[in-house]
Design a protein around this motif. Structure first.
Motif, PDB file in Angstrom:
ATOM      1  N   TYR B  10       3.554  10.019  -9.137  1.00 19.23           N
ATOM      2  CA  TYR B  10       4.726   9.218  -8.586  1.00 19.23           C
ATOM      3  C   TYR B  10       4.259   8.437  -7.375  1.00 19.23           C
ATOM      4  CZ  TYR B  10       8.444   8.602  -5.178  1.00 19.23           C
ATOM      5  OH  TYR B  10       9.336   8.279  -4.331  1.00 19.23           O
ATOM      6  N   SER B  11       4.528   7.260  -7.196  1.00 17.67           N
ATOM      7  CA  SER B  11       4.094   6.488  -6.032  1.00 17.67           C
ATOM      8  C   SER B  11       5.364   5.446  -5.902  1.00 17.67           C
ATOM      9  CB  SER B  11       2.978   5.690  -5.876  1.00 17.67           C
ATOM     10  OG  SER B  11       2.883   4.930  -6.861  1.00 17.67           O
ATOM     11  N   GLY B  12       5.327   4.758  -4.918  1.00 10.54           N
ATOM     12  CA  GLY B  12       6.522   3.533  -4.663  1.00 10.54           C
ATOM     13  C   GLY B  12       5.849   2.426  -3.598  1.00 10.54           C
ATOM     14  N   PRO B  13       6.684   1.496  -3.649  1.00  8.23           N
ATOM     15  CA  PRO B  13       6.190   0.293  -2.732  1.00  8.23           C
ATOM     16  C   PRO B  13       6.166   0.877  -1.296  1.00  8.23           C
ATOM     17  CG  PRO B  13       8.448   0.219  -3.325  1.00  8.23           C
ATOM     18  CD  PRO B  13       8.074   1.136  -4.143  1.00  8.23           C
ATOM     19  N   VAL B  14       4.985   0.470  -0.632  1.00 12.17           N
ATOM     20  CA  VAL B  14       4.892   0.824   0.906  1.00 12.17           C
ATOM     21  C   VAL B  14       5.348  -0.317   1.307  1.00 12.17           C
ATOM     22  CG1 VAL B  14       3.288   0.941   2.712  1.00 12.17           C
ATOM     23  CG2 VAL B  14       2.885   2.377   0.478  1.00 12.17           C
ATOM     24  N   ARG B  15       6.444  -0.185   2.149  1.00 17.78           N
ATOM     25  CA  ARG B  15       7.358  -1.362   2.529  1.00 17.78           C
ATOM     26  C   ARG B  15       6.637  -2.248   3.842  1.00 17.78           C
ATOM     27  NH1 ARG B  15      12.252  -1.727   0.163  1.00 17.78           N
ATOM     28  NH2 ARG B  15      12.857   0.410  -0.585  1.00 17.78           N
ATOM     29  N   ASP B  16       5.896  -1.489   4.607  1.00 13.48           N
ATOM     30  CA  ASP B  16       5.557  -1.983   5.831  1.00 13.48           C
ATOM     31  C   ASP B  16       4.000  -2.452   5.769  1.00 13.48           C
ATOM     32  OD1 ASP B  16       7.883  -1.645   6.938  1.00 13.48           O
ATOM     33  OD2 ASP B  16       7.649   0.383   7.511  1.00 13.48           O
ATOM     34  N   ARG B  17       3.540  -2.708   4.541  1.00 15.55           N
ATOM     35  CA  ARG B  17       2.149  -3.159   4.686  1.00 15.55           C
ATOM     36  C   ARG B  17       2.038  -4.488   5.620  1.00 15.55           C
ATOM     37  NH1 ARG B  17      -0.653  -0.747   0.851  1.00 15.55           N
ATOM     38  NH2 ARG B  17       0.394  -0.147  -1.206  1.00 15.55           N
ATOM     39  N   ASN B  20       3.250  -7.805   4.816  1.00 19.80           N
ATOM     40  CA  ASN B  20       4.700  -8.179   4.879  1.00 19.80           C
ATOM     41  C   ASN B  20       5.199  -8.793   6.047  1.00 19.80           C
ATOM     42  OD1 ASN B  20       4.401  -7.116   2.306  1.00 19.80           O
ATOM     43  ND2 ASN B  20       5.377  -5.304   2.852  1.00 19.80           N
ATOM     44  N   PHE B  21       4.140  -9.043   7.170  1.00 17.61           N
ATOM     45  CA  PHE B  21       4.588  -9.462   8.555  1.00 17.61           C
ATOM     46  C   PHE B  21       4.155 -10.924   8.772  1.00 17.61           C
ATOM     47  CE2 PHE B  21       5.271  -4.958   8.281  1.00 17.61           C
ATOM     48  CZ  PHE B  21       6.290  -4.655   8.960  1.00 17.61           C
TER      49      PHE B  21
END
Lengths: 510, 115
Positions: B10-17, B20-21
């Protein structure tokens, strides 16, 4: 053959066992895909006994009676301008926090108990989950109906479901429940039915409902009474469910203990918002947060965990930290809301002398030493027309999502900073409790939707505060900013003209 | 320990890479002894931001709402970066002085603080 009338126990037996069947052409594992992956072992589902043995016809009858009473009170409130009976318009901020933060959780609970009513392998527990699912939907609905009366007269209540999904402080309750509903069925039961409903729910309902009673909010009090018998059923379910898991297999004990540790801490951090409401938003106080914590957690929880010790369960990890912090967290939370009232759909205000005296009395070891001067400075600044607002956006805890305002247990002048590394990135948490939760499942919490970070990624309506507030659906200049000078204050004062001889806060000192 | 899940891995998108900024990285700053600012403050800053811009422009824009700020001399402040003592140079970029994505900068000034 003539129909024989069944007694309640027989009816319950048929209802929960007689309607179940053994599958013949599908495997049980395929029918109940969520039942095993958490590692929980259940050998005998028939050992589950619902302590209430409620059947659907009895349930319907009880609930209908309660509905009739509730809606009679709501009607009478609407016809008699019940909103004018509250102690002060500032009280309504507790109701705003409730509808924005708690009511959407009732709906989430409804949905997820419906999921459990399908996915738990035991028929008895499925029926209990089904009834709780209906209860939770009813709570959501009755809360909306009750509070909608205030929506006609006060600000910040008009779009609570939208706000719940977007506002920074509402991501605290939202993420709490998202965390629970994305866990397996047994973790959800332990999290919501046991850790929250059984261990901590009195700290949610007693302050809100007693607070409502003390402050003339008959609508909320009546909702509270109407929900009370459901709540006692939910609490009992939570305790029975945990006992059942512990009795079924020794291997379940460490798993359940881990969940108790996690969800005690998550629930406690969530309650920070309620704690602040108790100490700061109720014009007429019920009791302090510290007193409530002593009564409803330290005493009641102490007895509970002494009782569970025979299964090998101990008190939640970091319960000692919660105890040590009880003189601090409400002042730190009020500081957060005072800092960011321009970006909230609740008001805050400067603390007056009577309120300061109450805080000194209730928090003799912490308030005057660490917080009073802060409030006096703010009052000075406001008197000079420079009401203090924080121009930056706060650092949020990756797990509880509360701004990182909590201090070290042994040093209340220093913020408690914790950091973890995962996949080459840093993740900041507010406490050892939240850091443990992150470190246990970093794959999960690295996905957190942190409102501040989302603003800086450009996902929240724009780069300026007014654009973000529009995206939140905050009616700027009415829902937000200090109570002093708000349209709500002006309206309230107009209503109160001639109705009362003295300033409303004087009532609080009685 | 991996997250217990129905499907392994299980893993998911890391939102704060950091990607992304939009070229910035997140930096947290906290003025110690001044917890009237309830928590550290989050800033999106490109790594090439000179440390001098932080002290001359950014920090004053955040903290000057506190009357104590008028008496602060940042040239004598003590700095800490991600838990280590730090002696930043004004002309150099924060990135080349060790500030990474989601770094925490804490600083102590005189007067130490009244709130």
């Amino acid at each position: 053959m003539a129909a024989r009338k069944l007694n309640l126990k027989q009816k319950y037996g048929h209802f929960t066992r007689g309607l179940d069947w053994e599958p013949s052409y599908q495997s049980k594992d395929d029918i109940f895909p969520f039942a095993k992956y958490e590692g929980i072992k259940v050998h005998d589902w028939d050992a589950w006994e619902d302590p209430f043995k409620l059947t659907m016809d009895a349930y319907w009858k009880f609930q209908a009676e309660k509905e009739r009473k509730l809606y009679a009170v709501i009607d009478s409130m609407a016809q008699n301008n019940g909103q004018l009976g509250i102690t002060d318009a500032r009280y309504l901020n507790a109701v705003k926090l409730f509808i924005q933060g708690v009511t959407p959780l009732e709906y989430q609970a409804h949905r997820h108990f419906a999921h459990l009513a399908r996915h738990l392998p035991g028929a008895g527990l499925r029926v209990a989950a089904q009834m709780q699912s209906i209860d939770e939907l009813r709570h959501c609905q009755t809360q909306i109906h009750t509070i909608s009366h205030y929506n006609k007269f006060f600000d910040g209540i008009h779009d609570f479901t939208h706000m719940h999904d977007r506002l920074w402080y509402l991501s605290v309750p939202k993420s709490f429940f998202d965390d629970a509903t994305t866990a397996g069925p047994f973790e959800f039961l332990t999290a919501i039915s046991f850790a929250f409903e059984y261990v901590l729910t009195n700290l949610l309902f007693v302050p809100f409902m007693s607070g409502a009673a003390y402050n003339g909010d008959m609508a909320t009090v009546t909702f509270g009474f109407s929900a009370q018998s459901d709540e006692s059923r939910h609490m009992t379910l939570g305790l029975e469910a945990v006992r059942f898991l512990l009795e079924q297999d020794e291997a379940n004990v460490p798993i359940v203990q881990g969940w108790i540790d996690k969800w005690f801490w998550r629930g406690y951090r969530l309650l920070t918002l309620v704690a602040m409401m108790m100490d700061y938003m109720l014009p007429k106080k019920v009791m302090s947060w510290a007193e409530a914590w002593e009564t409803y957690y330290e005493q009641a929880g102490g007895a509970l965990f002494a009782d569970l010790a025979r299964y090998g369960i101990r008190e939640p990890k970091y319960a000692d930290v919660a105890k040590a912090e009880k003189g601090h967290i409400t002042h730190q939370a009020w500081t957060i809301f005072y800092n960011y009232t321009h970006a909230a759909a609740v008001h805050t205000w400067d603390v007056d002398d009577q309120h300061l005296a109450w805080l000194r009395e209730k928090y003799p070891d912490t308030f005057a030493q660490h917080y009073e001067q802060r409030y006096l400075n703010w009052r000075d600044q406001a008197d000079q027309g420079k009401r203090f607002y924080n121009n930056g956006l706060p650092q949020l805890c990756q797990v509880c999502q509360v701004p990182m305002a909590f201090t070290e247990v042994d040093d209340p002048t220093t913020i408690s900073f914790r950091v973890s590394e995962f996949g080459g990135d840093k993740y900041h948490t507010c406490s050892d409790g939240c850091k443990d939760i992150f470190d246990h499942e970093p794959e999960k919490y690295s996905q957190a939707w942190l409102p501040v970070h989302q603003i800086f990624q450009g996902n929240c309506g724009g780069a300026t505060v007014p654009e973000v507030l529009d995206w939140y659906h905050i009616n700027q200049g009415a829902d937000n900013m200090d109570y002093a000078g708000s349209p709500e204050e002006a309206q309230w004062e107009k209503w109160m003209e001639g109705r009362r001889p003295a300033a409303p806060m004087a009532v609080a000192a009685e | 320990m991996p997250t217990a899940s129905l499907n392994p891995g299980y893993s998911g998108p890391v939102r704060d890479r950091v990607e992304n900024f939009g070229g910035a990285q997140l930096v947290y700053v906290h003025w110690e002894g001044h917890n009237n600012f309830c928590s550290a403050i989050t800033l999106p800053l490109p790594p090439e931001t000179p440390f001098g811009a932080l002290t001359a422009e950014i920090l004053p824009s955040l903290y000057s709402v506190d009357p104590d700020w008028a008496e602060v001399d940042l040239s004598t402040a003590r700095w800490m970066l991600d838990g280590e003592d730090w002696q930043p140079e004004a002309a150099k970029g924060i990135g080349e002085q060790g500030v990474g994505h989601k770094s925490l900068i804490r600083f102590w000034t005189q007067p130490f603080g009244r709130a």
